[in-house]
Design an enzyme around this catalytic site. Structure first.
Site, short mmCIF file in Angstrom:
data_model
loop_
_atom_site.label_atom_id
_atom_site.label_comp_id
_atom_site.label_asym_id
_atom_site.label_seq_id
_atom_site.Cartn_x
_atom_site.Cartn_y
_atom_site.Cartn_z
N LYS A 99 26.38 63.47 30.94
CA LYS A 99 27.54 62.70 30.46
C LYS A 99 27.79 61.49 31.38
CE LYS A 99 31.43 61.48 28.67
NZ LYS A 99 31.50 60.80 27.41
N CYS A 117 36.07 55.26 30.00
CA CYS A 117 34.80 55.99 30.16
C CYS A 117 33.81 55.20 31.02
CB CYS A 117 34.18 56.29 28.79
SG CYS A 117 35.05 57.59 27.93
N1 LIG Z 1 39.04 60.00 24.70
C1 LIG Z 1 37.74 59.80 24.67
O1 LIG Z 1 37.25 58.93 23.98
C2 LIG Z 1 36.81 60.67 25.46
C3 LIG Z 1 35.43 60.61 25.16
C4 LIG Z 1 34.56 61.45 25.85
C5 LIG Z 1 35.07 62.30 26.84
N2 LIG Z 1 36.41 62.32 27.12
C6 LIG Z 1 36.89 63.24 28.15
O2 LIG Z 1 37.60 64.29 27.53
C7 LIG Z 1 38.63 64.77 28.39
C8 LIG Z 1 39.96 64.74 27.67
O3 LIG Z 1 40.24 63.38 27.36
P1 LIG Z 1 41.35 62.96 26.29
O4 LIG Z 1 41.07 61.53 25.99
O5 LIG Z 1 41.40 63.95 25.18
O6 LIG Z 1 42.66 63.09 27.20
P2 LIG Z 1 44.16 62.93 26.72
O7 LIG Z 1 44.90 62.43 27.88
O8 LIG Z 1 44.24 62.24 25.41
O9 LIG Z 1 44.62 64.45 26.43
C9 LIG Z 1 44.68 65.45 27.37
C10 LIG Z 1 45.80 66.42 26.98
O10 LIG Z 1 45.75 67.51 27.93
C11 LIG Z 1 47.08 67.89 28.22
N3 LIG Z 1 47.07 68.63 29.48
C12 LIG Z 1 46.92 68.18 30.75
N4 LIG Z 1 46.89 69.20 31.61
C13 LIG Z 1 47.01 70.33 30.89
C14 LIG Z 1 47.04 71.72 31.22
N5 LIG Z 1 46.91 72.14 32.47
N6 LIG Z 1 47.20 72.61 30.22
C15 LIG Z 1 47.33 72.19 28.94
N7 LIG Z 1 47.29 70.89 28.57
C16 LIG Z 1 47.13 69.99 29.53
C17 LIG Z 1 47.86 66.59 28.25
O11 LIG Z 1 49.24 66.80 28.04
C18 LIG Z 1 47.19 65.82 27.08
O12 LIG Z 1 47.88 66.03 25.85
C19 LIG Z 1 38.57 63.87 29.64
O13 LIG Z 1 37.81 64.47 30.62
C20 LIG Z 1 37.88 62.63 29.11
O14 LIG Z 1 37.21 61.94 30.15
C21 LIG Z 1 37.28 61.53 26.44
#
Ligand SMILES: NC(=O)c1ccc[n+]([C@@H]2O[C@H](COP(=O)([O-])OP(=O)(O)OC[C@H]3O[C@@H](n4cnc5c(N)ncnc54)[C@H](O)[C@@H]3O)[C@@H](O)[C@H]2O)c1
Length: 404
Positions: A203, A257
């Protein structure tokens, strides 16, 4: 007995994933620490902007397959999809993954599958396995643990979740196979099985590869400016070679990212990741360089015309045709130029945003009409094929004018 999945984190990735699984008739219990998020989802509504997501969530909630709550419940599969930002000095912050893991530990039982999807530094899955086994030695060799990164494109998430190949890295081979059979229920594309460290690195490498390639184009653009060569023409000609494919330069690299993930490698392997680290520096420098070019142009105008110019900043988003300003180099450039300005007047244009709490936004036609210096930072579709009067000074850092 029916399968039960718990997802921890209901954001841009966790919520679409939960809805997709639920709409494949699998019970999903989504957990988030944000009560508003939980309440909204239980009403069948969403808190983020993503095409087709609202329909998917509303269907999953109304059929009863998706429910949300603030704390985990017992399940067969646990998915960790919480944020992994970086701290000071560009070091990854895995504290969210740690607290999500701690939250599920009391609910784990023999035969369960624990999967991390959050983008994570190399070795995170092993660390979380130690965290689990230290407090629950009874689970050693009796649960399955894997890492499976997400590589979807925002704006096309519901399609890509089903149709993108996935890399699945188990702590051991049995875990990889168990995780692969879980994803097989709702992913149509190929599932590639490996170990957890390779999947974590994969990744990070995907986004680092993009960053390095963009850095090459950005470096060329700076050399070309000095050498008085049109970089867009140069790249187009070089790409006529059958084995050359240079990307387009821009005003830097942004988003959550490509501008972030390479640091997850550099922080842990600083001596070994010279190229990856340098690419980050080159791309950051490109934004600084652009802001210096704008400042020079303002001074030159002042000296030549004996008045202060009006400047139009064209685009704030981190890439074309979106409203996302996270880690945006265009926003950085706008801020830097305005901070150092001597009462010059600025029009700020971002056609994908109606209102912004900090910037007073202007329609792009008005800005082009009234400004003396047009600074194109993002190649939004609205900026293509504009008719720009020849008395305007155009600084085109994204090729939206110069490439036509
Ligand atoms: N958004 C993208 O396009 C994308 C693409 C590939 C990978 N990622 C990866 O995926 C992961 C998540 O990203 P995202 O964009 O969905 O993040 P985001 O910030 O949109 O959502 C994360 C959610 O997790 C919740 N949260 C935080 N701590 C928590 C806990 N201890 N228990 C329960 N809920 C909790 C937050 O309130 C939030 O709603 C990250 O590692 C990101 O790098 C994101």
């Amino acid at each position: 007995m029916k399968q039960q999945v718990v997802t921890i984190g209901l954001g841009y990735i966790g919520l679409p994933t939960s809805a997709l699984i639920a709409n494949n008739s699998i019970n999903v219990y989504g957990v988030d620490i944000n009560e508003n998020v939980v309440n909204r989802i239980n009403e069948g509504k969403i808190h983020i902007v993503e095409p087709s997501l609202e329909g998917a969530v509303s269907k999953a909630v109304s059929t009863g397959f998706l429910k949300a709550g603030l704390t985990p419940i017992e399940a067969d599969v646990f998915l960790i999809v919480v944020p992994t930002p970086f701290k000071d000095k560009n070091e990854p912050d895995i504290s969210y993954v740690e607290s999500a893991t701690k939250a599920v530990i009391p609910f784990l039982k023999k035969g369960d599958l624990f999967i991390i999807e959050s983008t994570s530094p190399i070795g995170t899955t092993e660390k979380m396995a130690s965290l689990i086994f230290n407090s629950r030695p009874d689970l050693k060799n009796s649960i399955f643990i894997a890492y499976c990164p997400e590589r979807v494109l925002p704006g096309n998430v519901m399609h890509e979740l089903v149709n993108n190949d996935r890399v699945i890295g188990g702590l051991n081979h049995e875990s990889s196979l168990k995780a692969a059979s879980f994803y097989r229920q709702f992913v149509l594309a190929d599932l590639h099985v490996t170990n957890s460290r390779t999947a974590e690195m994969c990744k990070l490498v995907e986004n680092s590869s993009r960053d390095v390639q963009i850095a090459f184009a950005n470096e060329l653009s700076i050399i070309c400016e000095k050498a008085n060569i049109n970089v867009w023409e140069l790249i187009s000609l070089a790409n006529k070679h059958p084995r050359v494919n240079i990307l387009q330069p821009g005003c830097g690299v942004g988003g959550h990212c490509i501008a972030v993930d390479p640091y997850f490698i550099v922080a842990d392997y600083p001596m070994e990741s010279k190229l990856i680290g340098t690419a980050r520096e080159v791309n950051n420098y490109k934004s600084f360089w652009c802001s210096e070019q704008v400042k020079k142009s303002i001074i030159k105008f002042h000296l030549e015309f004996n008045r202060k110019p009006i400047i139009a900043i064209m685009g704030l988003a981190f890439k074309p045709d979106i409203d996302d300003l996270r880690e945006s180099p265009a926003k950085y450039i706008a801020q830097r130029v305005m901070q150092d300005s001597q009462d010059e007047y600025f029009y700020i244009v971002e056609p994908n945003i109606d209102n912004h709490p900090v910037y007073k936004l202007t329609n792009y036609n008005d800005a082009i009409d009234k400004a003396d210096i047009l600074v194109f930072l993002v190649a939004h579709k609205e900026f293509k094929n504009l008719s720009i009067s020849s008395n305007k000074i155009v600084l085109d850092f994204c090729g939206v004018v110069s490439r036509n």
